[in-house]
Design an enzyme around this catalytic site. Structure first.
Site, PDB file in Angstrom:
ATOM      1  N   LYS A   1       0.872  -1.191   0.000  1.00 16.14           N
ATOM      2  CA  LYS A   1       0.000   0.000   0.000  1.00 16.14           C
ATOM      3  C   LYS A   1       0.900   1.229   0.000  1.00 16.14           C
ATOM      4  CE  LYS A   1      -4.426   0.949   0.233  1.00 16.14           C
ATOM      5  NZ  LYS A   1      -5.560   0.111  -0.177  1.00 16.14           N
TER       6      LYS A   1
ATOM      7  N   ASP B   1      -6.903   4.346  -4.455  1.00 16.10           N
ATOM      8  CA  ASP B   1      -7.580   4.198  -3.164  1.00 16.10           C
ATOM      9  C   ASP B   1      -8.207   5.582  -2.924  1.00 16.10           C
ATOM     10  OD1 ASP B   1      -7.712   2.170  -0.704  1.00 16.10           O
ATOM     11  OD2 ASP B   1      -7.420   4.146   0.174  1.00 16.10           O
TER      12      ASP B   1
HETATM   13  P1  NDP Z   1     -12.869   8.019  -2.573  1.00 18.33           P
HETATM   14  O1  NDP Z   1     -11.795   8.998  -2.334  1.00 18.33           O
HETATM   15  O2  NDP Z   1     -13.388   7.815  -3.946  1.00 18.33           O
HETATM   16  O3  NDP Z   1     -14.126   8.322  -1.632  1.00 18.33           O
HETATM   17  C1  NDP Z   1     -14.001   8.398  -0.246  1.00 18.33           C
HETATM   18  C2  NDP Z   1     -15.336   8.858   0.288  1.00 18.33           C
HETATM   19  O4  NDP Z   1     -15.338   8.747   1.711  1.00 18.33           O
HETATM   20  C3  NDP Z   1     -15.607  10.325  -0.018  1.00 18.33           C
HETATM   21  O5  NDP Z   1     -16.969  10.487  -0.229  1.00 18.33           O
HETATM   22  C4  NDP Z   1     -15.143  10.998   1.267  1.00 18.33           C
HETATM   23  O6  NDP Z   1     -15.705  12.276   1.499  1.00 18.33           O
HETATM   24  C5  NDP Z   1     -15.667  10.016   2.264  1.00 18.33           C
HETATM   25  N1  NDP Z   1     -15.032  10.185   3.573  1.00 18.33           N
HETATM   26  C6  NDP Z   1     -13.720  10.314   3.862  1.00 18.33           C
HETATM   27  N2  NDP Z   1     -13.535  10.463   5.172  1.00 18.33           N
HETATM   28  C7  NDP Z   1     -14.772  10.415   5.732  1.00 18.33           C
HETATM   29  C8  NDP Z   1     -15.259  10.500   7.044  1.00 18.33           C
HETATM   30  N3  NDP Z   1     -14.408  10.671   8.080  1.00 18.33           N
HETATM   31  N4  NDP Z   1     -16.596  10.410   7.251  1.00 18.33           N
HETATM   32  C9  NDP Z   1     -17.444  10.250   6.217  1.00 18.33           C
HETATM   33  N5  NDP Z   1     -17.046  10.168   4.943  1.00 18.33           N
HETATM   34  C10 NDP Z   1     -15.726  10.244   4.704  1.00 18.33           C
HETATM   35  O7  NDP Z   1     -12.303   6.644  -1.985  1.00 18.33           O
HETATM   36  P2  NDP Z   1     -12.803   5.153  -2.270  1.00 18.33           P
HETATM   37  O8  NDP Z   1     -14.261   5.124  -2.475  1.00 18.33           O
HETATM   38  O9  NDP Z   1     -11.902   4.563  -3.289  1.00 18.33           O
HETATM   39  O10 NDP Z   1     -12.416   4.440  -0.885  1.00 18.33           O
HETATM   40  C11 NDP Z   1     -13.323   4.354   0.208  1.00 18.33           C
HETATM   41  C12 NDP Z   1     -12.863   3.248   1.134  1.00 18.33           C
HETATM   42  O11 NDP Z   1     -12.841   2.000   0.428  1.00 18.33           O
HETATM   43  C13 NDP Z   1     -11.453   3.406   1.715  1.00 18.33           C
HETATM   44  O12 NDP Z   1     -11.429   2.820   3.000  1.00 18.33           O
HETATM   45  C14 NDP Z   1     -10.594   2.562   0.776  1.00 18.33           C
HETATM   46  O13 NDP Z   1      -9.405   2.133   1.394  1.00 18.33           O
HETATM   47  C15 NDP Z   1     -11.546   1.404   0.537  1.00 18.33           C
HETATM   48  N6  NDP Z   1     -11.312   0.580  -0.661  1.00 18.33           N
HETATM   49  C16 NDP Z   1     -11.184   1.150  -1.895  1.00 18.33           C
HETATM   50  C17 NDP Z   1     -10.982   0.362  -3.006  1.00 18.33           C
HETATM   51  C18 NDP Z   1     -10.919   0.916  -4.379  1.00 18.33           C
HETATM   52  O14 NDP Z   1     -10.793   0.128  -5.320  1.00 18.33           O
HETATM   53  N7  NDP Z   1     -11.008   2.222  -4.586  1.00 18.33           N
HETATM   54  C19 NDP Z   1     -10.848  -1.101  -2.879  1.00 18.33           C
HETATM   55  C20 NDP Z   1     -11.090  -1.602  -1.546  1.00 18.33           C
HETATM   56  C21 NDP Z   1     -11.286  -0.767  -0.486  1.00 18.33           C
HETATM   57  P3  NDP Z   1     -14.869  13.629   1.243  1.00 18.33           P
HETATM   58  O15 NDP Z   1     -15.072  13.913  -0.204  1.00 18.33           O
HETATM   59  O16 NDP Z   1     -15.495  14.609   2.156  1.00 18.33           O
HETATM   60  O17 NDP Z   1     -13.435  13.328   1.600  1.00 18.33           O
HETATM   61  O1  2IT Z   2      -7.915  -1.479  -0.658  1.00 18.35           O
HETATM   62  C1  2IT Z   2      -7.885  -1.981  -1.802  1.00 18.35           C
HETATM   63  O2  2IT Z   2      -8.066  -3.183  -1.994  1.00 18.35           O
HETATM   64  C2  2IT Z   2      -7.639  -1.087  -2.939  1.00 18.35           C
HETATM   65  N1  2IT Z   2      -7.529   0.123  -2.753  1.00 18.35           N
HETATM   66  C3  2IT Z   2      -7.506  -1.654  -4.319  1.00 18.35           C
HETATM   67  C4  2IT Z   2      -6.099  -2.114  -4.565  1.00 18.35           C
HETATM   68  C5  2IT Z   2      -5.785  -2.540  -5.980  1.00 18.35           C
HETATM   69  O3  2IT Z   2      -4.606  -2.847  -6.194  1.00 18.35           O
HETATM   70  O4  2IT Z   2      -6.663  -2.584  -6.844  1.00 18.35           O
END
Ligand code: NDP
Ligand code: 2IT
Length: 453
Positions: A129, A169
């Site tokens: 990561k 992420d």
């Molecule tokens: P994004 O940056 O696309 O979206 C994050 C979202 O979470 C935004 O709407 C953000 O709001 C909100 N947010 C952040 N902090 C807070 C908080 N304290 N309270 C409420 N809302 C909050 O990220 P992702 O959707 O990619 O990631 C979201 C989660 O999923 C993370 O934990 C990430 O590690 C996990 N994840 C992501 C993957 C991926 O493929 N992208 C894969 C697996 C897991 P704001 O705009 O205000 O910051």
């Molecule tokens: O938390 C996760 O699994 C991710 N942000 C996706 C990682 C990836 O390599 O697609």
């Protein structure tokens, strides 16, 4: 409260001592160690060669300076990270997070989780990561591009198709991956498509990667519901966040007949009693990069939609039957869990990484709520990244349907192997134990074969 087995307690003590102040990393390690007592009781060979101690120490940690210039010519210094946790299963693989809260402890917790998650996919990917404390909010396109180029000007030395394959992420989507891929290509003079995943569709990206994490969590949560003869059909659902994971969770839940009535960002949450208008959410968040509060304002009074600021309440106060936390770590507390249970929640699928606190997880499990931990439930994103790597390696391009079918099969396999492993190790219905044990064994076996490295 789950305890760490006596044989494993010294390992945890050592992790606390060597990684002082890294609360999220401690939390992630503790949760896995709590599950492993059952494994070492059956398989004492895993205690030999300090295999578990080695797994708690990243193979390599890289921290670097990222200088960049804003549109007013002011120089900013951010910190960049890449923690290469485990290459037992394949090249390091995991996302990059750009968020002001990023520090080495957060990247280590994410890299540790990623190692077991990636093993659960059954695909040949190790765990890693990275990211930066850069805050993309309010930055211009040109500023984001310069930051990404500066970040990659150091990171490029440490990654490669066979070494380490980053993706997105929080704060890193196709736009940032595009700038980073461009800089990597320029610095190395190689068109090495498999060095990054989550790429745009015109230069080696996979169809369905953007949707994969949210879709995958929906498939996983549906499989949990189905063990009791339930489904999403007609259920009220709350999804926190409104980023990549949240948006495609909402899309798939709606397709399965669920009614998603709330989502959020870090400023607050919106409720739409009639069911969220996903196109409007996408318009606000994906197209305009705006705030979720605009949703209620655009819908207008009398529409059934309203906005609540974070300071005035928690999204988990909204009654629902399925909760899918998809924002960030520790966003759902023990108090939130009690509220959800009181309101009749049936299942919780973690879209984010470690969004539920240990108290919340305990409360759900004690109340008999089906609980899908992130390392299993949100593995669809990285699994589809591995499918993107397969397409890049074979210079192929699959249809959306083919990729989504593979994703659905992988999520079914992950669900079934967590379920079966929990049963086998005397913890029926405990997906946390099932995921930790199944993921651990897949990483431990190659480590045993490789000897002490
Ligand atoms: P994004 O940056 O696309 O979206 C994050 C979202 O979470 C935004 O709407 C953000 O709001 C909100 N947010 C952040 N902090 C807070 C908080 N304290 N309270 C409420 N809302 C909050 O990220 P992702 O959707 O990619 O990631 C979201 C989660 O999923 C993370 O934990 C990430 O590690 C996990 N994840 C992501 C993957 C991926 O493929 N992208 C894969 C697996 C897991 P704001 O705009 O205000 O910051
Ligand atoms: O938390 C996760 O699994 C991710 N942000 C996706 C990682 C990836 O390599 O697609």
């Amino acid at each position: 409260m789950p305890q760490i087995d006596d044989k494993l307690a010294p390992i945890y003590e050592e992790v606390l001592r060597r990684n002082a102040g890294e609360a999220e990393f401690h939390q992630a390690v503790r949760e896995v160690l709590e599950s492993l007592g059952r494994v070492v009781a059956k398989r004492p060979e895993y205690l030999e060669s300090s295999l578990i101690e080695r797994l708690c120490e990243p193979e390599r940690q890289i921290i670097f300076r990222v200088p960049w210039t804003d549109d007013q010519n002011k120089v900013h210094i951010n910190r960049g990270f890449r923690v290469q946790f485990s290459s037992a299963m394949g090249p390091y693989k995991g996302g990059l997070r750009f968020h002001p809260s990023v520090n080495v402890g957060i990247i280590k917790f994410l890299g540790f989780e990623q190692t077991f998650k990636n093993a659960l996919t059954g695909l040949p990917i190790g765990g890693g990561k990275g990211g930066s404390d850069f805050d993309p909010k309010g930055r211009s396109e040109a500023e984001v591009m310069r930051f990404c180029q500066s970040f990659m000007s150091e990171l490029y030395r440490h990654i490669g198709e066979y070494t380490d394959v980053p993706a997105g992420d929080m704060g890193v989507g196709a736009r940032e991956i595009g700038y980073m891929f461009g800089q990597y290509k320029r610095l190395t003079n190689r068109y090495e498509a498999g060095v990054l995943t989550g790429k745009g569709l015109f230069y080696g990206g996979s169809l369905a990667r953007k949707e994969a994490t949210g879709y995958g969590n929906t498939y996983f949560t549906r499989a949990m519901l189905q063990t009791d003869g339930n489904d999403f059909d007609g259920k009220t659902v709350v999804v926190s966040g409104s980023g990549n994971v949240a948006i495609y969770t909402i899309e798939k839940v709606q397709e399965f007949g669920g009614k998603v009535i709330a989502c959020s960002d870090s400023s607050g949450y919106i409720v739409d009693e009639n069911g969220l208008d996903l196109e409007l959410v996408q318009q606000i968040k994906e197209v305009r990069r705006g705030r979720i509060s605009e949703y209620a304002r655009l819908k207008g009074e009398g529409s059934g939609a309203y906005y609540v600021k974070s300071a005035d309440g928690s999204i988990w106060d909204v009654p629902c039957q399925v909760a899918m936390p998809s924002a960030t770590q520790n966003e759902l507390t023990g108090k939130d869990a009690k509220t959800l249970i009181k309101n009749g929640v049936l299942a919780v699928g973690e879209g984010a990484n470690m969004p539920c606190t240990p108290e919340a997880i305990r409360a759900f499990q004690q109340a008999g709520v089906k609980f899908g931990p992130g390392k299993a439930a949100n593995a669809g994103g990285v699994a589809t990244s591995a499918l993107e790597m397969q397409q890049n390696a074979s210079r192929d391009r699959w249809t959306f349907e083919k990729t989504e079918t593979k994703l659905a099969d992988i999520m079914r396999d992950i669900h079934d192997s967590c379920y079966a492993t929990a049963e086998e190790y005397g913890a029926p219905g405990d997906y946390v134990a099932g995921a930790n044990i199944a993921g651990f064994i897949r990483v431990a076996e190659p480590m045993l074969a490789f000897g002490v490295i």
